[in-house]
Every structure is written in structure tokens, then in C-alpha cells.
Design a protein around this motif. Sequence first.
Motif, PDB file in Angstrom:
ATOM      1  N   LEU A 167       1.030  -1.047   0.079  1.00  0.00           N
ATOM      2  CA  LEU A 167      -0.094  -0.040  -0.193  1.00  0.00           C
ATOM      3  C   LEU A 167       0.821   1.277   0.007  1.00  0.00           C
ATOM      4  CD1 LEU A 167      -2.645  -0.891   2.791  1.00  0.00           C
ATOM      5  CD2 LEU A 167      -3.223  -0.555   0.223  1.00  0.00           C
ATOM      6  N   PRO A 168       0.434   2.345  -0.922  1.00  0.00           N
ATOM      7  CA  PRO A 168       1.463   3.446  -0.738  1.00  0.00           C
ATOM      8  C   PRO A 168       1.196   4.188   0.325  1.00  0.00           C
ATOM      9  CG  PRO A 168      -0.634   3.764  -2.228  1.00  0.00           C
ATOM     10  CD  PRO A 168      -0.455   2.187  -1.981  1.00  0.00           C
ATOM     11  N   PRO A 169       1.997   5.155   1.202  1.00  0.00           N
ATOM     12  CA  PRO A 169       1.775   5.809   2.254  1.00  0.00           C
ATOM     13  C   PRO A 169       0.367   6.747   2.192  1.00  0.00           C
ATOM     14  CG  PRO A 169       3.648   6.688   0.885  1.00  0.00           C
ATOM     15  CD  PRO A 169       3.388   5.444   0.335  1.00  0.00           C
ATOM     16  N   ILE A 170      -0.110   7.103   3.291  1.00  0.00           N
ATOM     17  CA  ILE A 170      -1.249   8.040   3.009  1.00  0.00           C
ATOM     18  C   ILE A 170      -1.076   9.063   2.403  1.00  0.00           C
ATOM     19  CG2 ILE A 170      -0.908   8.848   5.352  1.00  0.00           C
ATOM     20  CD1 ILE A 170      -4.230   7.977   3.880  1.00  0.00           C
ATOM     21  N   GLU A 171       0.279   9.894   2.380  1.00  0.00           N
ATOM     22  CA  GLU A 171       0.465  11.008   1.682  1.00  0.00           C
ATOM     23  C   GLU A 171       0.459  10.888   0.169  1.00  0.00           C
ATOM     24  OE1 GLU A 171       2.585   9.662   3.707  1.00  0.00           O
ATOM     25  OE2 GLU A 171       2.355  10.831   5.785  1.00  0.00           O
ATOM     26  N   ILE A 172       0.663   9.749  -0.112  1.00  0.00           N
ATOM     27  CA  ILE A 172       0.431   9.557  -1.594  1.00  0.00           C
ATOM     28  C   ILE A 172      -1.076   9.205  -1.806  1.00  0.00           C
ATOM     29  CG2 ILE A 172       1.120   8.044  -3.610  1.00  0.00           C
ATOM     30  CD1 ILE A 172       3.317   9.954  -2.782  1.00  0.00           C
ATOM     31  N   LEU A 173      -1.609   8.175  -1.188  1.00  0.00           N
ATOM     32  CA  LEU A 173      -2.825   7.523  -1.564  1.00  0.00           C
ATOM     33  C   LEU A 173      -4.149   8.538  -1.376  1.00  0.00           C
ATOM     34  CD1 LEU A 173      -4.638   4.999  -2.092  1.00  0.00           C
ATOM     35  CD2 LEU A 173      -4.547   4.558   0.516  1.00  0.00           C
ATOM     36  N   ARG A 174      -3.939   9.577  -0.523  1.00  0.00           N
ATOM     37  CA  ARG A 174      -4.889  10.765  -0.021  1.00  0.00           C
ATOM     38  C   ARG A 174      -5.493  11.278  -1.447  1.00  0.00           C
ATOM     39  NH1 ARG A 174      -4.427  15.857   1.123  1.00  0.00           N
ATOM     40  NH2 ARG A 174      -5.683  15.663   2.968  1.00  0.00           N
ATOM     41  N   SER A 175      -4.560  11.643  -2.431  1.00  0.00           N
ATOM     42  CA  SER A 175      -5.037  12.173  -3.553  1.00  0.00           C
ATOM     43  C   SER A 175      -5.528  11.375  -4.578  1.00  0.00           C
ATOM     44  CB  SER A 175      -3.737  12.919  -4.228  1.00  0.00           C
ATOM     45  OG  SER A 175      -2.776  12.132  -4.550  1.00  0.00           O
ATOM     46  N   TRP A 176      -5.346   9.721  -4.580  1.00  0.00           N
ATOM     47  CA  TRP A 176      -5.897   8.805  -5.718  1.00  0.00           C
ATOM     48  C   TRP A 176      -7.211   8.862  -5.704  1.00  0.00           C
ATOM     49  CZ3 TRP A 176      -2.848   3.683  -5.843  1.00  0.00           C
ATOM     50  CH2 TRP A 176      -1.557   3.879  -6.180  1.00  0.00           C
ATOM     51  N   GLU A 177      -7.491   8.753  -7.041  1.00  0.00           N
ATOM     52  CA  GLU A 177      -9.121   8.891  -7.201  1.00  0.00           C
ATOM     53  C   GLU A 177      -9.759   7.518  -7.540  1.00  0.00           C
ATOM     54  OE1 GLU A 177      -9.630  11.357 -10.759  1.00  0.00           O
ATOM     55  OE2 GLU A 177      -9.222  13.078  -9.544  1.00  0.00           O
ATOM     56  N   LEU A 178     -11.096   7.586  -7.017  1.00  0.00           N
ATOM     57  CA  LEU A 178     -11.907   6.306  -7.478  1.00  0.00           C
ATOM     58  C   LEU A 178     -11.953   6.122  -8.740  1.00  0.00           C
ATOM     59  CD1 LEU A 178     -13.546   4.130  -6.387  1.00  0.00           C
ATOM     60  CD2 LEU A 178     -15.417   5.591  -5.663  1.00  0.00           C
ATOM     61  N   SER A 179     -11.236   5.125  -9.289  1.00  0.00           N
ATOM     62  CA  SER A 179     -11.619   4.758 -10.728  1.00  0.00           C
ATOM     63  C   SER A 179     -12.601   3.660 -11.168  1.00  0.00           C
ATOM     64  CB  SER A 179     -10.187   4.186 -11.309  1.00  0.00           C
ATOM     65  OG  SER A 179      -9.856   3.215 -10.893  1.00  0.00           O
ATOM     66  N   GLU A 180     -13.114   3.097 -10.276  1.00  0.00           N
ATOM     67  CA  GLU A 180     -14.035   1.797 -10.360  1.00  0.00           C
ATOM     68  C   GLU A 180     -14.624   1.506  -9.318  1.00  0.00           C
ATOM     69  OE1 GLU A 180     -13.203  -2.529 -11.535  1.00  0.00           O
ATOM     70  OE2 GLU A 180     -12.247  -1.474 -13.174  1.00  0.00           O
ATOM     71  N   ILE A 181     -15.847   1.125  -9.328  1.00  0.00           N
ATOM     72  CA  ILE A 181     -16.580   0.687  -8.226  1.00  0.00           C
ATOM     73  C   ILE A 181     -17.130  -0.907  -8.627  1.00  0.00           C
ATOM     74  CG2 ILE A 181     -18.693   0.961  -6.732  1.00  0.00           C
ATOM     75  CD1 ILE A 181     -18.616   3.820  -7.391  1.00  0.00           C
ATOM     76  N   VAL A 182     -16.773  -1.784  -7.566  1.00  0.00           N
ATOM     77  CA  VAL A 182     -17.123  -3.209  -7.751  1.00  0.00           C
ATOM     78  C   VAL A 182     -18.436  -3.743  -6.986  1.00  0.00           C
ATOM     79  CG1 VAL A 182     -16.512  -5.523  -7.840  1.00  0.00           C
ATOM     80  CG2 VAL A 182     -14.988  -3.804  -8.752  1.00  0.00           C
ATOM     81  N   TRP A 183     -19.367  -4.111  -7.421  1.00  0.00           N
ATOM     82  CA  TRP A 183     -20.456  -4.697  -6.706  1.00  0.00           C
ATOM     83  C   TRP A 183     -20.455  -6.337  -6.817  1.00  0.00           C
ATOM     84  CZ3 TRP A 183     -25.451  -7.052  -7.971  1.00  0.00           C
ATOM     85  CH2 TRP A 183     -26.213  -7.029  -6.931  1.00  0.00           C
ATOM     86  N   LYS A 184     -20.701  -6.929  -5.536  1.00  0.00           N
ATOM     87  CA  LYS A 184     -20.211  -8.153  -5.518  1.00  0.00           C
ATOM     88  C   LYS A 184     -21.596  -8.873  -5.009  1.00  0.00           C
ATOM     89  CE  LYS A 184     -16.816 -10.452  -5.210  1.00  0.00           C
ATOM     90  NZ  LYS A 184     -15.617 -11.431  -4.934  1.00  0.00           N
ATOM     91  N   PRO A 185     -22.618  -9.646  -5.727  1.00  0.00           N
ATOM     92  CA  PRO A 185     -23.911 -10.155  -5.256  1.00  0.00           C
ATOM     93  C   PRO A 185     -23.478 -10.943  -3.872  1.00  0.00           C
ATOM     94  CG  PRO A 185     -23.693 -10.430  -7.541  1.00  0.00           C
ATOM     95  CD  PRO A 185     -22.363  -9.836  -7.022  1.00  0.00           C
TER      96      PRO A 185
END
Length: 353
Positions: free
Chosen positions: A335-353
Amino acid sequence: MRKILYTIILYTLLATHQQTTAEKGDGLIGKPAPDWGKLRWINSDPLQLNNLANKVLLIQWWTAVRPFCKHSFAALHELHQLFTQEDFLVIGMYHPKPSHYKTLDRIAKTVNQLGVKFPTAIDIEGKILQKYWLDAKMYNQSPSSFLIGRKRKIRYIHQGDGYHQGGGKSHQQCQQDYKELKAQINKLLQEPADTTTQLTVSEAHLGKLKPDTPFREDRIQQLFPNFDIVKDTSSTEGELFPIFRIRKNSQDILVINPTSDHQHIFSVEIKNKIVKNELGANLGSTYHEVYGNQLDTNCSPGVEEQSGKVICFALGSKRIMYVFAGKWHGPDGVLPPIEILRSWELSEIVWKP
């Protein structure tokens, strides 16, 4: 005695009215048009009612040995050409009579000889016609025409003698029926199309998809009438498997993946902002906007095709996962550090039945 006689007369009139109404098919107006399932098509790729949402359909049952059927072909071709730029489609349902007309070669030859240009299916035993009439006493009556509105409901029925223009005074009823049919088509085309494409994902459902929805093309088509359904293949670890792409304007909205036996839905990938999330986060949201300034314990580094990304369960959810993407030059599987991760964008949402 008079009271008894009056009762008999009243009952007779009521029965006659009910019979006349049934023969006209008035009781079917407003009812959903039945699906016709898998049929053989002569001059068209297979069509399904679910894929024809927002179109006005004129479905004509016909048989080669009935003169009224032949007389109506000119009118059908005229309507087919007249409304060719509209959301309108003529569909022929060939109901072969007698039995020796039932061979595919014979039917194809008949269709070609008559110059039929519109899509034509073969209703061998008249079973689809029977489904439309909802009455075994009436289903054998062809020619029959059903006008289906944009919302897949029966809006007008023509039964019996054909309809066409011309022919002189002896064809006045046919001429009048043609004008009425044309007017009904125009009326239905003026009704607004259902352009609803808004989808919502929640713990319980995604649009009309539910955890028990089967991985089956006809069912998927039924649940997404205003979208294009594309059957495709994908792979993982070199193994191919079928998928369904739900598309709009040539863009992926959803990708539906099957379980290993291809019977059920394993996961659905949300690819477009047209899908709204009842839990709040939508495509383009940053990690910080969803989880704040801490690494959530439900997050893990992506693997395989999701390598280099971070996957997190939505807060309070067991079915919805978020895939975050961004720039980082660190090692895979970490996992990247929070300083990096905080700006990452939600690129995909996955729904699992």
C-alpha cells in the motif's frame, strides 16, 4: 314471467357483448406484450423484444395461403418505408398453414417470392400468436396485427381481413383500417421515449440487478432496456470467460462477470459516473474524501489486472468495493503511504452479489 324473460334477454346481450369484445381483443389493450423467445428468422438477425425498447412495433402474423395476408403486404412495405427514419419497426411472424408449408426452405422461398424486406420470424405452431391472444379459442385467427407502444404494451389490434390503400369501393373497409392503423402509429410515435438511464448502486441492488439475478443474456437485456448489451469475453490467468458489457453511446457503463460455472453473477464493475452510489462515493472521488487521512484496515493492494491500484471495501458494506488509482513508483503488493494515497481517485466501483 316478464322478469324471467327480461333476465334472459339481458344475459344474452351481455354475453354477446363480451364475445364481441373478446373477438376484437379490446381486453388485451394496455397489457404487456409477451416475449417471443428464440425463433428462426429469415431475413434478419434474431430480434428480442427486450432489445427493442422505445420503438413502436407493428407485429403482423401472416400465412401464404390467405389472400388477405398477401393484400396487406403492400401496406406493410409502405409503412416500413414511410416510418423508416422513426423509432418504428415492422416485424412479420410467419404462421405456416398447412403443415407442408413448415419446412424452412419452403418458408424462405415464400418470403423471397413475396419480396418481404422487414424482419420475419417463424412461429411454426402459432404458439407465440396464442401467447398474444391469451385465449386458445382465438389464437388460430390470422392474419392478426398487434401494435406495440414504446413501453412494450399492446396498444392496438387489427384482426381478420387485410388493410391497404386502393382497390375501389369493394375494399372500403380495408382502406379505412389502413388509415386507422397509420393514425395509431403516428399517435404512438408522438409519445415521449423512455430515456431513463440513471442507475443506482446500493448494498441490495445495482439498478435492477439483485444478488440472485442469473448470468443470462435474456434476463440482462430485460433489466437494462435503455442500454446496449454486448456479449464479450475476458480472461484471467489465461482462462477465457464470457462477460456482458452494458453500454451507452459506445461507452462501457457496467461490465458483468460470471461465477466459474457461468450460471450466476460474480461481480459487476461500474465504469461510468452515470451510476450513482447510495453510499456517497462516486467515480472521481478522492481517497481522502472517502476515508480521510488514515489508511483504512479494509484496504489492500490490487493484484493481477488491478495491480498497482488499491482496493477497499466501502464503509459499512460487504458487497461494494472501491478501486483507487494514482501515481506511485513503489513496489507492487504494498500500500502506498497515506500522503500519496490521499489524492488517488476512485476509478472503479465493484459490486459483488
